[in-house]
Design a protein around this motif. Structure first.
Motif: not given
Ligand code: FE2
Length: 203
Positions: A122-126, A163-165, A178-187
């Protein structure tokens, strides 16, 4: 112009139905993402590979050759996106199982545990400004999280991607705005295909 013969880049079929990842990723997003975005990258890579006189080579070779040649950067981007998306679809499962003991031990050793690995994703995604990808990789015997911009992938530098997201907006905007972190957490928590990561480690 019809293209004769077999083309190097192929749009892979998905291993699950369009709606199999709901409610975490909608069927509408999957249809758009796989059927339009990924298909567009595959078609562009084939067209540009033909134009560059490289279409007789395997897709991975074309990708690496184009990535090393600034004159072929447009081909490199399309080829990279074709490869990245194929890895992304394999990274997702509608019925994920937790990491097997051998992989779980390595996650504990290199991150502290699955929760810590999730936080690193999540940190890397944000932290990734604009479009890009977050990866679980194996580098010199150690698991690590990396992020890349646009079409880049650690695999191009000889680093094995497990793996990748996808964190391009097209991956999540319809479902998460715009909630990229929520998407990454769900995946990460509901869809990651640890069996696939293990197969990449064993390969
Ligand atoms: Fe994408």
């Amino acid at each position: 112009m019809p293209l004769a013969g077999r083309l190097p880049f192929v749009l892979p079929d998905l291993a699950w139905a369009d709606n199999a990842l709901e409610p975490f990723i909608s069927a509408r997003t999957i249809r758009l993402h796989h059927g339009k975005h990924h298909r567009g990258y595959v078609e562009a890579a084939n067209r540009l590979a033909v134009q560059a006189g490289l279409a007789q080579h395997p897709a991975d070779d074309i990708w690496r050759q184009a990535a090393a040649d600034p004159a072929l950067s447009v081909l490199a981007n399309a080829a990279g996106q074709a490869w990245n998306h194929a890895l992304f679809w394999n990274s997702l499962s509608p019925e994920p199982e937790p990491p097997a003991p051998a992989l779980a031990r390595r996650i504990a050793r290199d991150f502290g545990g699955l929760r810590e690995l999730q936080a690193a994703f999540i940190l890397a995604a944000s932290a990734q400004f604009g479009s890009g990808w977050v990866w679980l990789v194996e580098r010199g015997g150690t698991l690590a999280v990396e992020r890349t911009a646009n079409a880049d992938a650690p695999e191009l530098r000889g680093i094995r991607c497990l793996l990748t997201i996808d964190v391009w907006e097209h991956a999540y905007y319809l479902d998460y705005e715009n909630r990229r972190g929520d998407f990454v957490e769900a995946v990460f928590t509901r869809l990651l295909n640890w069996r696939f990561a293990e197969s990449r480690l064993d390969a």
